[in-house]
Scaffold this motif. Structure first.
Motif, PDB file in Angstrom:
ATOM      1  N   MET A   1       0.382 -45.334   5.623  1.00 59.24           N
ATOM      2  CA  MET A   1       1.420 -44.351   5.268  1.00 59.24           C
ATOM      3  C   MET A   1       0.753 -43.161   4.572  1.00 59.24           C
ATOM      4  SD  MET A   1       4.857 -44.772   2.894  1.00 59.24           S
ATOM      5  CE  MET A   1       5.905 -45.416   4.183  1.00 59.24           C
ATOM      6  N   GLY A  46       6.633 -40.763  14.459  1.00 61.45           N
ATOM      7  CA  GLY A  46       7.662 -41.644  13.955  1.00 61.45           C
ATOM      8  C   GLY A  46       8.652 -40.892  13.097  1.00 61.45           C
ATOM      9  N   ALA A  47       9.613 -41.604  12.541  1.00 58.95           N
ATOM     10  CA  ALA A  47      10.597 -40.980  11.658  1.00 58.95           C
ATOM     11  C   ALA A  47       9.926 -40.594  10.347  1.00 58.95           C
ATOM     12  CB  ALA A  47      11.743 -41.950  11.394  1.00 58.95           C
ATOM     13  N   GLU A  49      10.723 -40.598   7.205  1.00 57.20           N
ATOM     14  CA  GLU A  49      10.796 -41.489   6.055  1.00 57.20           C
ATOM     15  C   GLU A  49       9.905 -42.718   6.211  1.00 57.20           C
ATOM     16  OE1 GLU A  49      14.341 -42.252   8.789  1.00 57.20           O
ATOM     17  OE2 GLU A  49      13.280 -40.519   7.945  1.00 57.20           O
ATOM     18  N   THR A  50       9.471 -43.006   7.429  1.00 53.95           N
ATOM     19  CA  THR A  50       8.572 -44.143   7.644  1.00 53.95           C
ATOM     20  C   THR A  50       7.099 -43.733   7.617  1.00 53.95           C
ATOM     21  OG1 THR A  50       8.491 -43.934  10.065  1.00 53.95           O
ATOM     22  CG2 THR A  50      10.332 -45.182   9.117  1.00 53.95           C
ATOM     23  N   LEU A  51       6.850 -42.437   7.603  1.00 53.98           N
ATOM     24  CA  LEU A  51       5.484 -41.945   7.712  1.00 53.98           C
ATOM     25  C   LEU A  51       4.847 -41.612   6.372  1.00 53.98           C
ATOM     26  CD1 LEU A  51       5.875 -39.540  10.777  1.00 53.98           C
ATOM     27  CD2 LEU A  51       4.710 -41.750  10.752  1.00 53.98           C
TER      28      LEU A  51
END
Length: 405
Positions: A1, A46-47, A49-51
């Motif tokens: 992340m 990816g989205a 908030e997930t990255l």
């Protein structure tokens, strides 16, 4: 992340040899202070908030690399506004210098200033640059002209970095002027610079480069060459105040020593341009000094452009010939007075300025692996940064991915 992700902004990456390197509706992922991903937001893997742990909304601002002021004299004592009045009455820069004004007058004030006083005044000057998106600044010594004060100036510049959080490169400019105590024997002063100052400053790790002022009112090509030879012996790259008031073949001399840059360059000849192109030295343009000294001969910008010499732009912020503390205003001057395009002006304060400081692999562009130094601008297009005068559209700054405003 990733540590952070910047969204909802247009990017002027300054990648490539020309132009802005525009990415509309772009995104920047940051990890460990460096750019880990850059591209169109639509291409994110990816989205949001997930990255990343933190997602920053740029609010449709333009994002550029943090600006770089690659030639300043921020650390000094005293004030020389009286000389401004004298120049307006007809006195030349050279006449003022030979009468004991100019650099030598600042030397007296700087020698009398404490380390804390030098730091405090430098931080005040730096605050204006920082507010305009500057994240890296070069600071020169050169107002001590004696070992202890030159060291005190360089130490103050180091404290500026610690206090401000900005990246600071330090240049030792002991060969700036002949101090009063050596006025009848400048060669003996060069002995001091070469045999005492440079070795001690190198031993303490206080400078990233060695600079000199090659001019009829300063030092001859032979004296400058001695300084550069001493710098090379101690592993320090060089820079040169070259051809500002006359053609002393300074650009060619700087190129002979593979200088990071030659600066000013109003009187540089075609041979000097060719030498810089061959050496890969950067031409640092200082339109603030040109403006304040009411010069009439501009640097050979068209020749630099044709020869492929990279051009940087800097404030030359100093107490006498360029009391300029706005890099945005300097970009406008470079365009109006020297005919740089807006793209060249921004390149001159980002990718080419980084190169002039030996930092091309560290900052000055938005690219994977480089420092996440960002400036956010409330403008419709990057052209506005050089076009408008007397305004500051900077709405955010991040250094190493950490937002400082």
């Amino acid at each position: 992340m990733w540590d952070a992700l910047w969204l909802n902004g247009h990017l002027a990456t300054m990648e490539g040899e020309a132009g802005y390197g525009i990415v509309e509706d772009g995104a920047i992922g940051v990890a460990d202070g460096r750019i880990a991903w850059i591209g169109r937001r639509a291409d994110l893997p990816g989205a949001a908030e997930t990255l990343a742990a933190r997602v920053h909304d740029a609010g449709r601002a333009w994002i550029t690399p943090g600006l770089i002021d690659c030639h300043t004299h921020l650390v000094h004592g005293g004030d020389r506004s009286r000389e401004f009045a004298l120049r307006l009455k007809g006195a030349s820069y050279e006449e003022i210098a030979r009468a004991g004004g100019g650099i030598v007058s600042t030397v007296a004030a700087t020698r009398a200033a404490s380390a804390d006083e030098l730091l405090e005044s430098a931080l005040r000057r730096l605050s204006f640059l920082r507010a305009e998106g500057v994240t890296t600044v070069e600071i020169k010594s050169g107002y001590g002209l004696e070992t202890k004060t030159e060291i005190r100036m360089l130490e103050a510049a180091g404290r500026v970095a610690a206090e401000s959080g900005l990246r600071v490169r330090r240049s030792f400019l002991g060969a700036h002027a002949v101090p009063p105590e050596f006025k009848d024997d400048p060669d003996r002063y060069i002995d001091l610079v070469c045999e005492e100052m440079i070795p001690e400053i190198a031993r303490r790790g206080l400078a990233d480069a060695v600079d000199a002022f090659g001019e009829t009112i300063a030092f001859s090509p032979e004296q400058v060459a001695r300084v550069f030879e001493a710098a090379a012996a101690h592993g320090l790259p060089v820079k040169l105040h070259a051809d500002q008031l006359s053609d002393q073949r300074g650009a060619a001399l700087a190129a002979r020593f593979d200088a990071l840059s030659a600066d000013h360059l109003e009187y540089t000849s075609a041979d000097g341009v060719a030498a810089m192109a061959a050496a890969g030295s950067v031409a640092v343009l200082l339109p603030g000094a040109f403006y304040f000294l009411r010069e009439t001969q501009a640097p050979p910008v068209a020749a630099f452009r044709e020869a492929g010499v990279p051009m940087a732009v800097a404030t030359d912020c100093n107490p006498g010939s360029a009391p300029v503390s706005s890099l945005l205003a300097t970009m406008n001057m470079a365009s109006v007075l020297f005919r740089l395009t807006p793209e060249e002006a921004l390149a001159g304060t980002t990718r080419n300025a980084a190169r002039a400081l030996g930092l091309a692999g560290e900052c000055g562009r938005l690219a994977v692996g480089l420092a996440a130094d960002l400036a956010l601008w409330s403008v419709g297009h990057p052209d506005e940064l050089a076009h408008r005068l007397g305004f500051n559209p900077c709405v955010g700054v991040a250094i190493g991915g950490r937002r400082i405003r």
